[in-house]
Motif scaffolding. Structure first.
Motif, PDB file in Angstrom:
ATOM      1  N   GLN A 235       1.686   5.118   0.721  1.00 51.07           N
ATOM      2  CA  GLN A 235       1.381   5.969   1.852  1.00 51.07           C
ATOM      3  C   GLN A 235       1.356   7.435   1.419  1.00 51.07           C
ATOM      4  OE1 GLN A 235       0.878   4.669   5.183  1.00 51.07           O
ATOM      5  NE2 GLN A 235       0.746   2.784   3.955  1.00 51.07           N
TER       6      GLN A 235
ATOM      7  N   SER B  81      -9.382  -0.143  -8.170  1.00 48.03           N
ATOM      8  CA  SER B  81     -10.695   0.350  -7.782  1.00 48.03           C
ATOM      9  C   SER B  81     -11.693  -0.803  -7.760  1.00 48.03           C
ATOM     10  CB  SER B  81     -11.177   1.432  -8.751  1.00 48.03           C
ATOM     11  OG  SER B  81     -12.501   1.830  -8.436  1.00 48.03           O
TER      12      SER B  81
ATOM     13  N   ASP C 189      -2.819   5.142   4.401  1.00 50.72           N
ATOM     14  CA  ASP C 189      -2.909   4.522   3.086  1.00 50.72           C
ATOM     15  C   ASP C 189      -3.473   5.520   2.073  1.00 50.72           C
ATOM     16  OD1 ASP C 189      -1.939   2.209   4.144  1.00 50.72           O
ATOM     17  OD2 ASP C 189      -3.886   1.245   4.390  1.00 50.72           O
ATOM     18  N   ARG C 190      -2.840   5.556   0.920  1.00 52.77           N
ATOM     19  CA  ARG C 190      -3.234   6.528  -0.097  1.00 52.77           C
ATOM     20  C   ARG C 190      -4.433   6.026  -0.889  1.00 52.77           C
ATOM     21  NH1 ARG C 190       0.399   8.089  -5.425  1.00 52.77           N
ATOM     22  NH2 ARG C 190      -1.146   9.474  -6.428  1.00 52.77           N
ATOM     23  N   SER C 191      -5.485   6.817  -0.896  1.00 57.87           N
ATOM     24  CA  SER C 191      -6.678   6.535  -1.692  1.00 57.87           C
ATOM     25  C   SER C 191      -7.145   7.858  -2.298  1.00 57.87           C
ATOM     26  CB  SER C 191      -7.797   5.916  -0.840  1.00 57.87           C
ATOM     27  OG  SER C 191      -7.408   4.658  -0.319  1.00 57.87           O
TER      28      SER C 191
ATOM     29  N   TYR D  38      -1.140   1.442  -4.784  1.00 53.80           N
ATOM     30  CA  TYR D  38      -0.136   0.480  -4.338  1.00 53.80           C
ATOM     31  C   TYR D  38       1.209   0.799  -4.990  1.00 53.80           C
ATOM     32  CZ  TYR D  38      -4.052  -2.359  -2.667  1.00 53.80           C
ATOM     33  OH  TYR D  38      -5.170  -2.808  -2.017  1.00 53.80           O
TER      34      TYR D  38
ATOM     35  N   ASP E 114      -7.587   2.625  -4.525  1.00 57.94           N
ATOM     36  CA  ASP E 114      -6.508   2.455  -3.560  1.00 57.94           C
ATOM     37  C   ASP E 114      -5.194   2.324  -4.321  1.00 57.94           C
ATOM     38  OD1 ASP E 114      -8.384   2.396  -1.485  1.00 57.94           O
ATOM     39  OD2 ASP E 114      -8.658   0.224  -1.709  1.00 57.94           O
TER      40      ASP E 114
ATOM     41  N   ALA F 266      -3.057   1.658  -9.190  1.00 62.96           N
ATOM     42  CA  ALA F 266      -4.279   2.073  -8.509  1.00 62.96           C
ATOM     43  C   ALA F 266      -5.378   1.055  -8.810  1.00 62.96           C
ATOM     44  CB  ALA F 266      -4.709   3.472  -8.969  1.00 62.96           C
TER      45      ALA F 266
ATOM     46  N   ARG G  69       0.826  -1.191   0.000  1.00 57.45           N
ATOM     47  CA  ARG G  69       0.000   0.000   0.000  1.00 57.45           C
ATOM     48  C   ARG G  69       0.869   1.252   0.000  1.00 57.45           C
ATOM     49  NH1 ARG G  69      -5.398   0.432   0.971  1.00 57.45           N
ATOM     50  NH2 ARG G  69      -4.909   2.550   0.284  1.00 57.45           N
TER      51      ARG G  69
END
Length: 244
Positions: A21, A158, A29-31, A42, A40, A156, A19
């Motif tokens: 950051q 989804s 976690d970066r979303s 990665y 999300d 990314a 994940r």
């Protein structure tokens, strides 16, 4: 003839997903939204560019000019095509221009031959009986160099995307015989995180990164069956796709 023989490929054998950051003081976690989909992010690790070079056919002059060319690119200065090709801006270029114009004074510039390698002492039986990949050279001693450089990529995923990874694999299965699409299919078949890859930033060359993004996507279920009918006058051309 004046450049390295290079074979480069991207290795994905040890690829990993973690994940990504975001934030300065408090990491999380970066979303974020990609187009119309929440995704999300990665980080892709274990991605290596492996290159192999051979240069036993190069002269010392070739090596110096190639090094100067790479240094010029690294520093952003660049070099003229004449220097890259091992020429200067003097009479040789004028002579070459005269040759293109059919001038009587034109002369062909030929590259000097390398010094012949020493005669080989390898017998036919020794060459045939050698283990695979360990044959003794019959000409010049190979001058090889192998390098491996790690690269970072971003993915990314989804879970809002209306299409599944399995559906994408079915599409790639049809066009997989083409070499580049087969590589993409192998990448998608890996143990991807949950969701559908709506954005991928992945290096394909040391200075080139490919970006694939799905900003919007919708499935249309109202498709006429007539679109899938084979015309009565259709004939298959076996030479249309020679790579298959």
């Amino acid at each position: 003839m004046s450049s390295d023989i290079v074979n480069a490929q991207m290795s994905t054998k040890s690829i990993t997903f973690s994940r990504a950051q975001s934030g300065w003081l408090w990491r999380e976690d970066r979303s974020e939204r990609v187009g119309t989909f929440m995704a999300d992010f990665y980080a892709i690790g274990g991605l290596y560019l492996e290159s192999r070079k051979r240069r036993e056919h190069l002269t010392d002059e070739d090596l110096q000019k190639n090094k100067a060319f790479i240094d010029g690119l690294t520093k952003g200065g660049g070099m003229t095509p004449a220097v890259v090709n091992g020429e200067d801006d003097g009479d040789d270029n004028k002579t070459g221009a005269a040759a293109l114009n059919g001038g009587a004074e034109a002369t062909v510039q030929r590259r000097k031959s390398l010094t012949p390698p020493p005669p080989t002492t390898v017998t036919w039986d020794e060459y045939i009986d050698a283990p695979p990949g360990q044959h003794r050279p019959l000409g010049r001693e190979p001058l090889c160099k192998e390098t491996s450089k790690a690269f970072k990529a971003t993915l990314a995923m989804s879970q809002e995307f209306p299409m599944t990874v399995d559906s994408l694999l079915n599409v790639l299965e049809v066009i997989a015989p083409f070499k580049h699409f087969n590589k993409l299919r192998e990448f998608v078949q890996m143990k991807l995180p949950p969701g559908f890859p709506v954005k991928i930033d992945i290096p394909i060359l040391p200075t080139v990164t490919a970006r694939i993004t799905f900003l919007s996507f919708s499935l249309d279920d109202d498709i006429s069956d007539a679109l899938f009918e084979i015309p009565a006058d259709f004939t298959e051309d076996s030479n249309r796709f020679p790579d298959l």
